[in-house]
Motif scaffolding. Structure first.
Motif, PDB file in Angstrom:
ATOM      1  N   GLY A 132      15.552   1.084   0.678  1.00 11.62           N
ATOM      2  CA  GLY A 132      14.121   0.871   0.531  1.00 11.62           C
ATOM      3  C   GLY A 132      13.601  -0.010   1.647  1.00 11.62           C
ATOM      4  N   GLY A 133      12.320  -0.270   1.614  1.00  6.05           N
ATOM      5  CA  GLY A 133      11.737  -1.160   2.598  1.00  6.05           C
ATOM      6  C   GLY A 133      11.209  -0.441   3.829  1.00  6.05           C
ATOM      7  N   SER A 134      10.889  -1.213   4.854  1.00  8.64           N
ATOM      8  CA  SER A 134      10.204  -0.689   6.038  1.00  8.64           C
ATOM      9  C   SER A 134      11.052   0.297   6.830  1.00  8.64           C
ATOM     10  N   LEU A 135      12.380   0.143   6.814  1.00  7.92           N
ATOM     11  CA  LEU A 135      13.230   1.072   7.565  1.00  7.92           C
ATOM     12  C   LEU A 135      13.135   2.477   6.995  1.00  7.92           C
ATOM     13  N   LEU A 136      13.035   2.590   5.693  1.00  5.59           N
ATOM     14  CA  LEU A 136      12.931   3.900   5.048  1.00  5.59           C
ATOM     15  C   LEU A 136      11.520   4.461   5.135  1.00  5.59           C
ATOM     16  N   ASP A 137      10.506   3.586   5.146  1.00  7.46           N
ATOM     17  CA  ASP A 137       9.109   4.019   5.121  1.00  7.46           C
ATOM     18  C   ASP A 137       8.500   4.158   6.508  1.00  7.46           C
ATOM     19  N   ASP A 138       9.323   4.077   7.555  1.00 10.85           N
ATOM     20  CA  ASP A 138       8.847   4.203   8.939  1.00 10.85           C
ATOM     21  C   ASP A 138       7.771   3.168   9.265  1.00 10.85           C
ATOM     22  N   LEU A 139       8.015   1.932   8.814  1.00 10.41           N
ATOM     23  CA  LEU A 139       7.098   0.843   9.124  1.00 10.41           C
ATOM     24  C   LEU A 139       7.803  -0.309   9.850  1.00 10.41           C
ATOM     25  N   GLN A 140       9.076  -0.112  10.190  1.00 13.67           N
ATOM     26  CA  GLN A 140       9.788  -1.153  10.923  1.00 13.67           C
ATOM     27  C   GLN A 140       9.482  -1.037  12.410  1.00 13.67           C
ATOM     28  N   VAL A 141       9.387  -2.170  13.089  1.00 13.89           N
ATOM     29  CA  VAL A 141       8.974  -2.184  14.490  1.00 13.89           C
ATOM     30  C   VAL A 141       9.976  -2.957  15.331  1.00 13.89           C
ATOM     31  N   VAL A 142       9.839  -2.787  16.649  1.00 18.62           N
ATOM     32  CA  VAL A 142      10.593  -3.489  17.697  1.00 18.62           C
ATOM     33  C   VAL A 142      12.070  -3.080  17.695  1.00 18.62           C
ATOM     34  N   SER A 143      12.787  -3.310  16.596  1.00 14.33           N
ATOM     35  CA  SER A 143      14.197  -2.927  16.522  1.00 14.33           C
ATOM     36  C   SER A 143      14.591  -2.693  15.071  1.00 14.33           C
ATOM     37  N   ALA A 144      15.527  -1.784  14.877  1.00 19.31           N
ATOM     38  CA  ALA A 144      16.017  -1.483  13.529  1.00 19.31           C
ATOM     39  C   ALA A 144      17.119  -2.473  13.193  1.00 19.31           C
ATOM     40  N   ASP A 145      16.723  -3.672  12.792  1.00 21.53           N
ATOM     41  CA  ASP A 145      17.685  -4.755  12.597  1.00 21.53           C
ATOM     42  C   ASP A 145      17.789  -5.225  11.155  1.00 21.53           C
ATOM     43  N   HIS A 146      17.080  -4.609  10.234  1.00 19.62           N
ATOM     44  CA  HIS A 146      17.221  -5.009   8.834  1.00 19.62           C
ATOM     45  C   HIS A 146      16.921  -3.830   7.912  1.00 19.62           C
ATOM     46  N   ALA A 147      17.627  -3.833   6.790  1.00 21.52           N
ATOM     47  CA  ALA A 147      17.464  -2.794   5.782  1.00 21.52           C
ATOM     48  C   ALA A 147      17.551  -3.435   4.408  1.00 21.52           C
ATOM     49  N   CYS A 148      17.097  -2.703   3.407  1.00 22.31           N
ATOM     50  CA  CYS A 148      17.074  -3.227   2.040  1.00 22.31           C
ATOM     51  C   CYS A 148      17.821  -2.262   1.117  1.00 22.31           C
ATOM     52  N   LEU A 149      18.755  -2.807   0.367  1.00 19.73           N
ATOM     53  CA  LEU A 149      19.525  -2.022  -0.600  1.00 19.73           C
ATOM     54  C   LEU A 149      19.024  -2.355  -1.999  1.00 19.73           C
ATOM     55  N   LEU A 150      18.401  -1.374  -2.650  1.00 22.80           N
ATOM     56  CA  LEU A 150      17.820  -1.574  -3.972  1.00 22.80           C
ATOM     57  C   LEU A 150      18.876  -1.360  -5.047  1.00 22.80           C
ATOM     58  N   VAL A 151      19.003  -2.362  -5.939  1.00 23.17           N
ATOM     59  CA  VAL A 151      19.983  -2.314  -7.024  1.00 23.17           C
ATOM     60  C   VAL A 151      19.223  -2.372  -8.350  1.00 23.17           C
ATOM     61  N   PRO A 152      18.885  -1.215  -8.950  1.00 23.28           N
ATOM     62  CA  PRO A 152      18.093  -1.220 -10.196  1.00 23.28           C
ATOM     63  C   PRO A 152      18.935  -1.562 -11.418  1.00 23.28           C
ATOM     64  N   LEU A 153      18.424  -2.488 -12.217  1.00 22.30           N
ATOM     65  CA  LEU A 153      19.057  -2.847 -13.487  1.00 22.30           C
ATOM     66  C   LEU A 153      18.442  -1.995 -14.596  1.00 22.30           C
ATOM     67  N   GLN A 154      19.271  -1.519 -15.501  1.00 15.40           N
ATOM     68  CA  GLN A 154      18.792  -0.707 -16.608  1.00 15.40           C
ATOM     69  C   GLN A 154      18.720  -1.560 -17.882  1.00 15.40           C
ATOM     70  N   LEU A 155      17.504  -1.693 -18.419  1.00 15.18           N
ATOM     71  CA  LEU A 155      17.267  -2.477 -19.628  1.00 15.18           C
ATOM     72  C   LEU A 155      16.910  -1.560 -20.793  1.00 15.18           C
ATOM     73  N   GLU A 156      17.325  -1.958 -21.980  1.00 15.99           N
ATOM     74  CA  GLU A 156      16.941  -1.219 -23.180  1.00 15.99           C
ATOM     75  C   GLU A 156      15.468  -1.498 -23.504  1.00 15.99           C
ATOM     76  N   ALA A 157      14.689  -0.448 -23.601  1.00 11.64           N
ATOM     77  CA  ALA A 157      13.250  -0.601 -23.822  1.00 11.64           C
ATOM     78  C   ALA A 157      12.937  -1.320 -25.129  1.00 11.64           C
ATOM     79  N   SER A 158      13.796  -1.174 -26.133  1.00 13.48           N
ATOM     80  CA  SER A 158      13.538  -1.802 -27.434  1.00 13.48           C
ATOM     81  C   SER A 158      13.973  -3.269 -27.478  1.00 13.48           C
ATOM     82  N   LEU A 159      14.672  -3.727 -26.463  1.00 14.93           N
ATOM     83  CA  LEU A 159      15.189  -5.096 -26.475  1.00 14.93           C
ATOM     84  C   LEU A 159      14.526  -6.013 -25.454  1.00 14.93           C
ATOM     85  N   TRP A 160      13.777  -5.454 -24.530  1.00  9.97           N
ATOM     86  CA  TRP A 160      13.207  -6.271 -23.449  1.00  9.97           C
ATOM     87  C   TRP A 160      11.737  -5.925 -23.245  1.00  9.97           C
ATOM     88  N   ARG A 161      10.970  -6.931 -22.853  1.00 15.88           N
ATOM     89  CA  ARG A 161       9.546  -6.725 -22.568  1.00 15.88           C
ATOM     90  C   ARG A 161       9.177  -7.477 -21.294  1.00 15.88           C
TER      91      ARG A 161
END
Length: 468
Positions: free
Chosen positions: A185-214
């Motif tokens: 995710g982030g600017s590298l994936l969305d073609d918004l990174q500039v000057v140099s491709a020197d950083h990336a973002c790794l998204l780690v989604p947590l799965q929560l039970e809808a009935s237990l968390w708000r």
């Protein structure tokens, strides 16, 4: 007559007056006025120096009279100062910029005569004198801001390899941990990174039970901060603590983002055999320890060659997050400290989607303008504290009043962005497009605002100084 000696004594006396005025400028003018006063002072000093170098006594007296005339404005009352300072500043900024531009043209022409045997080697200074602002912006975008496709592909490939390694490790070591599919995710994936491709973002989604968390919006919490949300454990009377995997990271009845980050730091950063992964990927991979975020550094070549490699390293940030509809909450203690239970509401997906929708509707160049502004701020030390979020929101606000974002109006929109940004800096506030209660300039210091104000005021009359 020893003119140099008398001129030096005169400069010393003026310097004392100028230093006294500058030391008290903020008390009288505030931050924005102090920046303008700094520009005016610089113009006065330059005029005095030019007067001292003149050979004709009449020109000397004329230059000194003009300089003292402007200096009297600095010594005037605050009311008169505020009314007249901007005109003087802009007059001398424009005059100085035009003189420098003429000097660059003259020097470039002389140098071109000396190197006429190599006509293909064109001087950048000569090009600045010939090209229009529209052409300079296009040239700057293609040569400085935009990234080469092969560079982006290489960075994305390395990030995906790391993503695969981490996800496989977690599945093997922590099979009961409910995680979604990791992705980039982030600017590298969305073609918004500039000057140099020197950083990336790794998204780690947590799965929560809808009935237990708000998910609790920031406005409804005791923090009352629009971007600081909380995740409450609910239905404890029916589903006691321990029914959810994430119950072990509860603090005061809420899921702690800091506890989650600490868990991933121990489970991944301090546990994975990084030398083994480095040999597999034929590059040096190592965690960046000691900071509040989860970050990896990747350098090309193997471990022995990587220490001496001059290639640009790639930094990958792991970002634990929660999703519910279009709401994305990220675990970033560096943004929510000192509240250990707070989760950061990311506005980046909304801003990026809105810019893409607007450009698709009218074939506009908002994203291109944003990339140029990001490159200018990154390559200019005075503007470097300006991050991507204020610039994106600047364009979103401007899009409400300006409908023409075509390629032909790129220069007009660029100049308008500079003017609007000066206004926001003078007010000390640039409100978020989607969360107006959030001031995106609140993290800037007075010194940073002073330096930005100086640079941007200079760019009002000669915007090409930002593109050098």
């Amino acid at each position: 007559m020893n003119f140099q000696g008398s001129r030096r004594r005169g400069e010393d006396g003026i310097a004392m007056v100028i230093d006294f005025l500058l030391s008290n400028a903020r008390l009288v003018l505030g931050v924005g006025g102090a920046a303008m006063l700094g520009i005016a002072t610089l113009a006065v000093k330059r005029l005095i120096e030019r007067a001292g170098r003149a050979a004709d006594d009449e020109k000397v007296e004329q230059k000194m009279a003009e300089s003292w005339e402007e200096l009297s404005l600095v010594s005037a009352s605050p009311t008169l100062l505020k009314k007249g300072i901007e005109g003087v500043v802009m007059k001398h900024v424009a005059k100085a910029a035009k003189q420098q531009k003429a000097d660059l043209c003259q020097q470039s022409q002389m140098s071109s005569l000396e190197v006429h045997s190599k006509p293909e080697a064109k001087s950048k200074r000569l090009q600045l004198c010939v090209l229009s602002l529209q052409e300079r912006l296009q040239q700057y975008y293609h040569t400085r801001a935009a990234l080469a496709p092969q560079e982006v592909q290489r960075a994305q490939s390395l990030a995906l390899d790391i993503c695969t390694e981490i996800q496989g490790f977690l599945h093997n070591r922590h099979p009961d941990m409910p995680l979604g599919e990791m992705s980039l995710g982030g600017s590298l994936l969305d073609d918004l990174q500039v000057v140099s491709a020197d950083h990336a973002c790794l998204l780690v989604p947590l799965q929560l039970e809808a009935s237990l968390w708000r998910l609790v919006p920031g406005e409804e919490t005791l923090l009352t901060h629009p971007l600081h949300w909380m995740v409450r454990r609910v239905n404890l009377e029916y589903f006691p603590r321990g029914r959810s995997y994430w119950d072990r990271y509860l603090v005061g009845g809420y899921l702690s983002s800091e506890a989650v980050v600490n868990m991933f730091n121990k489970a991944i950063m301090e546990t994975i055999n990084w030398p083994s992964i480095s040999s597999t990927m034929d590059c040096l991979v190592r965690p960046v320890l000691g900071g509040p975020d989860l970050r990896l550094e990747i350098r090309p070549g193997n471990e022995k060659e990587g220490a001496q490699s001059s290639d640009q390293p790639l930094f990958i940030s792991m970002l634990p997050l929660l999703r519910e509809g279009d709401v994305v909450l990220t675990a970033q203690p560096e943004l929510t400290s000192p509240w250990v239970n707070a989760w950061h509401l990311s506005l980046y997906p909304w801003e990026t989607q809105r810019l893409a929708q607007l450009d698709a509707a009218d074939d506009g160049r908002r994203r291109q303008t944003l990339k140029i502004l990001k490159a200018v701020c990154r390559l200019n030390p005075a503007l470097r504290p300006l991050e991507a979020a204020p610039l994106a929101n600047l364009i979103l606000h401007l899009s409400d009043s300006e409908s023409d974002w075509s390629e032909l109006s790129l220069d007009a929109r660029f100049q308008q962005c500079i003017t609007e940004l000066i206004g926001y800096l003078e007010q000390g506030a640039l409100h978020s497009y989607f969360k107006p209660a959030v001031n995106l300039l609140s993290g800037l210091s007075e010194d940073q605002v002073d330096q930005m104000g100086f640079m941007l005021y200079c760019a009002v009359s000669e915007p090409e100084i930002l593109l050098i």
